[in-house]
Design a protein around this motif. Structure first.
Motif, PDB file in Angstrom:
ATOM      1  N   SER A 557     -41.722 -79.626  50.094  1.00 40.44           N
ATOM      2  CA  SER A 557     -41.240 -78.245  50.098  1.00 40.44           C
ATOM      3  C   SER A 557     -40.571 -77.899  48.995  1.00 40.44           C
ATOM      4  CB  SER A 557     -40.987 -78.133  51.444  1.00 40.44           C
ATOM      5  OG  SER A 557     -39.579 -78.599  51.806  1.00 40.44           O
ATOM      6  N   PRO A 558     -40.316 -76.430  48.863  1.00 38.94           N
ATOM      7  CA  PRO A 558     -39.434 -76.098  47.875  1.00 38.94           C
ATOM      8  C   PRO A 558     -37.842 -76.353  47.928  1.00 38.94           C
ATOM      9  CG  PRO A 558     -41.026 -74.212  48.193  1.00 38.94           C
ATOM     10  CD  PRO A 558     -41.296 -75.456  49.267  1.00 38.94           C
ATOM     11  N   SER A 559     -37.526 -76.427  49.582  1.00 39.71           N
ATOM     12  CA  SER A 559     -36.065 -76.584  49.862  1.00 39.71           C
ATOM     13  C   SER A 559     -35.971 -78.221  49.654  1.00 39.71           C
ATOM     14  CB  SER A 559     -35.778 -76.114  51.153  1.00 39.71           C
ATOM     15  OG  SER A 559     -36.828 -76.857  52.168  1.00 39.71           O
ATOM     16  N   GLU A 560     -36.962 -79.049  50.164  1.00 38.89           N
ATOM     17  CA  GLU A 560     -36.656 -80.377  49.845  1.00 38.89           C
ATOM     18  C   GLU A 560     -36.725 -80.895  48.554  1.00 38.89           C
ATOM     19  OE1 GLU A 560     -39.141 -84.494  50.969  1.00 38.89           O
ATOM     20  OE2 GLU A 560     -40.005 -82.388  51.547  1.00 38.89           O
ATOM     21  N   VAL A 561     -37.606 -80.340  47.685  1.00 45.41           N
ATOM     22  CA  VAL A 561     -37.307 -80.679  46.181  1.00 45.41           C
ATOM     23  C   VAL A 561     -36.367 -80.210  45.492  1.00 45.41           C
ATOM     24  CG1 VAL A 561     -38.468 -80.609  43.995  1.00 45.41           C
ATOM     25  CG2 VAL A 561     -40.195 -80.934  45.904  1.00 45.41           C
ATOM     26  N   ALA A 562     -35.628 -78.972  45.991  1.00 47.93           N
ATOM     27  CA  ALA A 562     -34.534 -78.604  45.374  1.00 47.93           C
ATOM     28  C   ALA A 562     -33.275 -79.375  45.675  1.00 47.93           C
ATOM     29  CB  ALA A 562     -34.435 -76.980  45.847  1.00 47.93           C
ATOM     30  N   ARG A 563     -33.392 -80.014  46.643  1.00 48.06           N
ATOM     31  CA  ARG A 563     -32.037 -80.720  47.138  1.00 48.06           C
ATOM     32  C   ARG A 563     -32.160 -82.077  46.475  1.00 48.06           C
ATOM     33  NH1 ARG A 563     -33.678 -79.385  52.562  1.00 48.06           N
ATOM     34  NH2 ARG A 563     -34.612 -81.251  52.734  1.00 48.06           N
ATOM     35  N   LYS A 564     -33.390 -82.537  46.126  1.00 54.50           N
ATOM     36  CA  LYS A 564     -33.374 -84.062  45.348  1.00 54.50           C
ATOM     37  C   LYS A 564     -33.465 -83.882  43.926  1.00 54.50           C
ATOM     38  CE  LYS A 564     -35.419 -86.061  49.459  1.00 54.50           C
ATOM     39  NZ  LYS A 564     -36.733 -86.632  50.035  1.00 54.50           N
ATOM     40  N   ASN A 565     -34.068 -82.947  43.441  1.00 52.79           N
ATOM     41  CA  ASN A 565     -34.408 -82.907  41.892  1.00 52.79           C
ATOM     42  C   ASN A 565     -33.357 -82.210  41.033  1.00 52.79           C
ATOM     43  OD1 ASN A 565     -36.465 -81.560  39.710  1.00 52.79           O
ATOM     44  ND2 ASN A 565     -37.067 -83.709  39.999  1.00 52.79           N
ATOM     45  N   GLU A 566     -32.905 -82.787  40.053  1.00 55.43           N
ATOM     46  CA  GLU A 566     -31.961 -82.028  39.207  1.00 55.43           C
ATOM     47  C   GLU A 566     -32.749 -80.778  38.388  1.00 55.43           C
ATOM     48  OE1 GLU A 566     -29.688 -84.754  37.170  1.00 55.43           O
ATOM     49  OE2 GLU A 566     -28.705 -85.570  38.597  1.00 55.43           O
ATOM     50  N   PHE A 567     -33.830 -81.185  37.925  1.00 55.78           N
ATOM     51  CA  PHE A 567     -34.576 -80.211  36.906  1.00 55.78           C
ATOM     52  C   PHE A 567     -34.878 -78.889  37.876  1.00 55.78           C
ATOM     53  CE2 PHE A 567     -38.313 -78.234  35.843  1.00 55.78           C
ATOM     54  CZ  PHE A 567     -38.504 -77.893  34.467  1.00 55.78           C
ATOM     55  N   LEU A 568     -35.268 -79.078  39.119  1.00 55.51           N
ATOM     56  CA  LEU A 568     -35.671 -77.809  39.860  1.00 55.51           C
ATOM     57  C   LEU A 568     -34.381 -77.200  40.228  1.00 55.51           C
ATOM     58  CD1 LEU A 568     -37.798 -75.883  40.962  1.00 55.51           C
ATOM     59  CD2 LEU A 568     -37.617 -77.286  43.202  1.00 55.51           C
ATOM     60  N   GLN A 569     -33.301 -77.897  40.662  1.00 56.81           N
ATOM     61  CA  GLN A 569     -32.152 -77.364  40.761  1.00 56.81           C
ATOM     62  C   GLN A 569     -31.591 -76.356  39.667  1.00 56.81           C
ATOM     63  OE1 GLN A 569     -29.208 -80.579  41.758  1.00 56.81           O
ATOM     64  NE2 GLN A 569     -30.507 -81.068  43.781  1.00 56.81           N
ATOM     65  N   GLU A 570     -31.552 -76.912  38.417  1.00 60.70           N
ATOM     66  CA  GLU A 570     -31.041 -76.171  37.163  1.00 60.70           C
ATOM     67  C   GLU A 570     -31.913 -75.018  37.020  1.00 60.70           C
ATOM     68  OE1 GLU A 570     -30.138 -77.115  32.487  1.00 60.70           O
ATOM     69  OE2 GLU A 570     -30.889 -78.419  33.754  1.00 60.70           O
ATOM     70  N   ALA A 571     -33.423 -75.245  37.190  1.00 60.70           N
ATOM     71  CA  ALA A 571     -34.304 -74.041  36.910  1.00 60.70           C
ATOM     72  C   ALA A 571     -34.117 -72.897  37.815  1.00 60.70           C
ATOM     73  CB  ALA A 571     -35.617 -74.614  36.926  1.00 60.70           C
ATOM     74  N   LEU A 572     -33.773 -73.201  39.224  1.00 64.14           N
ATOM     75  CA  LEU A 572     -33.448 -72.260  40.087  1.00 64.14           C
ATOM     76  C   LEU A 572     -32.098 -71.591  39.993  1.00 64.14           C
ATOM     77  CD1 LEU A 572     -34.850 -74.141  43.345  1.00 64.14           C
ATOM     78  CD2 LEU A 572     -35.853 -72.268  42.151  1.00 64.14           C
ATOM     79  N   ARG A 573     -31.247 -72.304  39.612  1.00 62.21           N
ATOM     80  CA  ARG A 573     -29.874 -71.808  39.124  1.00 62.21           C
ATOM     81  C   ARG A 573     -29.968 -70.683  38.160  1.00 62.21           C
ATOM     82  NH1 ARG A 573     -26.146 -72.839  35.486  1.00 62.21           N
ATOM     83  NH2 ARG A 573     -27.283 -74.830  34.986  1.00 62.21           N
TER      84      ARG A 573
END
Length: 589
Positions: A557-573
């Motif tokens: 899920s988006p929230s699950e991946v966002a917590r674990k994956n640095e690439f998605l965290q940075e992209a979302l930020r």
């Protein structure tokens, strides 16, 4: 190249025209026989008139000059009729073969696997279908000329042999000598012809690439260097064509000189073996001269066949490559796509250089999956595997728990849709562009798809609505309109699975909002895969799959991946998009 190689290369195109070609050769032979008889009668009548002889001696037949003239007229008319039929059937063969060759090659390309199609150099197929295949016209023309000349040569030779056996022996010897002398020249002509074919393909490829980046050429002010590159390629083509044409022309002129020498030798032989009367000698001279002119026509036509044969060979080799790489599918009908899964899938374009490896994930019906990752991470390759455009090197791609390749191509296509990053609008009506060759789709389905893609109102605002002609040379559409036409095209058959490649990358905010509405309407009913760099595009996805260097870095899920994956965290930020579905998306559900 040996003569049989040239004819063998051409036979792959004209093999199904055996009977017409046989009629072509027969009509040429008949025309040659009538023409030879007319020449012989003309000489005999002329001598009878000149010597005030009341009769024309034709061996077993003796006629008055008047009747001989009437017979000559009949021979001329018969020869003309045979030649007219020869011209008609030659034109008919040419038109039929060009059409059938283009149909075969185009059909073979379209039936080939995506792996082969994607390797096709830009401009190469266009050059083969237009330039190379057009050479079939020249080849058949040369074949017709060669057959006609050869048939007439045989007719005149036989006629000369009837008048004097010595002339026949000399001509046979001349043929053997000419064949031996022309073999090296034929090989050289073949090599030069191949160079011309390669140079033309290179020029066509460079031209296609240059015209496709015309805007960049203007912006970077490099039209001059680009023009110089095209000019250099044009000079290369001109140089190779000059060499080939020069060899061909030199061969023709050398042949003329040889024929004159052989004619003198033949006349000397005829005189020595006993053709003492002026009538026989005159007839032999005329027949020999005419036979040699036809021999020259045959040789010239054969040389031209050498020039075009390499191009025909290249076209045939391309067709064979397509035919040998048809995408293999099973024979099981796919009723519906309930689930998709990949288990330890790997893929490489070249041996030893894996683009994807160890890909494992599963998707249920109606889920919306965002495919994200850095450039070069394998997103487009994974999408091609999902669409069955390519086959995994190892591992399993499962549809409803069965190997995807088990299903027929037709049933698979009925359940899968694609919206590419750059939607191509073809010249035709709006309805035709949405229907996209699927004649079974009704007008109601076309309209429903346009409404689902939020393009219906704009279509109705066009001068002729769905009958408005768009595409190259007609009304142009904006980028957002083209993209939504692509959406409608994908939705028209009501697929179970849709793959979207950067669907909003070049859109304005209004067009993006409309496409987002379309995407939300698909959620829960259509399994959707979205390749995206813009996080706003995947804000409403139920699953996110992150690829990193060809492997699954995260899936969930988006929230699950966002917590674990640095690439998605940075992209979302960077994009400031929340990790959870928007409130508007929840209300839409």
């Amino acid at each position: 190249m040996k003569p049989r190689r040239s004819l063998k290369g051409l036979s792959s195109y004209v093999g199904h025209e055996r009977w017409p070609i046989g009629a072509l050769a027969l009509s040429a032979l008949i025309g040659g026989i009538f023409e030879a008889a007319a020449f012989l009668l003309i000489v005999k009548v002329a001598l009878a008139v000149a010597t005030h002889d009341g009769y024309v001696d034709l061996g077993p037949l003796t006629l008055t000059p008047g009747r001989a003239l009437l017979l000559t007229v009949g021979m001329v008319v018969a020869s003309l009729a045979a030649n007219l039929f020869n011209s008609w059937i030659s034109a008919r063969i040419t038109a039929r073969v060009i059409a059938s060759s283009r149909k075969r090659l185009a059909a073979a390309f379209l039936a080939a696997s995506w792996e082969v199609q994607s390797r096709e150099r830009q401009g190469n197929l266009h050059q083969i279908l237009t330039g190379h295949v057009s050479q079939i016209s020249s080849a058949i023309s040369n074949l017709a000329t060669g057959l006609s000349s050869a048939s007439s040569f045989i007719a005149f030779t036989i006629s000369a042999a009837i008048v004097s056996l010595g002339s026949f022996a000399v001509i046979v010897a001349a043929i053997a000598l000419m064949a031996a002398m022309l073999v090296p020249i034929s090989k050289l002509t073949k090599r030069r012809g191949a160079e011309v074919g390669r140079a033309n393909i290179k020029y066509a490829t460079q031209l296609a690439q240059t015209t496709s980046v015309a805007s960049e050429l203007h912006v970077f002010d490099v039209a001059g260097p680009a023009a110089k590159k095209l000019a250099d390629d044009a000079d290369t083509v001109a140089t190779t064509m000059f060499r080939t044409t020069l060899i061909s022309r030199l061969t023709t002129n050398v042949y003329k000189g040889m024929m004159l020498g052989l004619l003198l030798l033949g006349l000397t032989a005829v005189y020595l073996v006993g053709a003492r009367d002026i009538g026989s000698l005159g007839a032999v001279v005329v027949l020999l001269v005419r036979a040699m002119s036809y021999s020259q026509g045959f040789t010239s036509a054969f040389q031209q066949l050498h020039v075009v044969t390499p191009m025909l060979d290249q076209a045939r080799e391309q067709e064979i490559e397509y035919q040998e790489n048809v995408q293999v599918c099973g024979d099981e009908t796919l009723p519906v796509v309930g689930s998709l899964a990949m288990e330890d899938v790997s893929f490489s374009y070249t041996p030893g250089a894996k683009v994807l490896h160890g890909i494992t994930f599963g998707v249920r019906c109606g889920e919306m999956v965002g495919l994200v990752g850095r450039s070069g991470s394998g997103k487009s390759t994974l999408a091609q595997l999902l669409l069955r455009l390519r086959v995994p090197d190892s591992g399993s791609y499962l549809v409803n728990g069965k190997p995807a390749q088990r299903y027929t191509a037709t049933s698979w296509a009925q359940h899968v849709g694609l919206v590419p990053q750059d939607v191509v609008v073809m010249h035709g009506t709006v309805a035709d562009n949405i229907r996209f060759f699927r004649d079974g789709l009704t007008d109601d389905q076309i309209m429903a798809a346009a409404q689902a893609a939020h393009i219906h109102d704009e279509i109705m605002a066009l001068p002729d609505g769905y009958a408005t002609v768009i595409g190259s040379g007609a009304r142009t559409l904006s980028g957002g309109q083209r993209q939504r036409i692509g959406f409608a095209r994908a939705l028209a058959a009501r697929p179970d699975v849709i793959v979207l490649d950067e669907p909003t990358s070049a859109l304005d905010m209004h067009s993006e909002a409309l496409i987002q509405r379309t995407l939300r309407s698909l959620k829960g009913s259509v399994t959707t895969f979205i390749i995206a760099h813009r996080m706003s595009t995947i804000a409403d996805c139920s699953k996110i799959l992150v690829l990193d260097a060809g492997t699954v870095a995260a899936f969930g899920s988006p929230s699950e991946v966002a917590r674990k994956n640095e690439f998605l965290q940075e992209a979302l930020r960077l994009s400031r998009v929340p990790a959870e579905p928007t409130e508007a998306a929840r209300q839409a559900q």
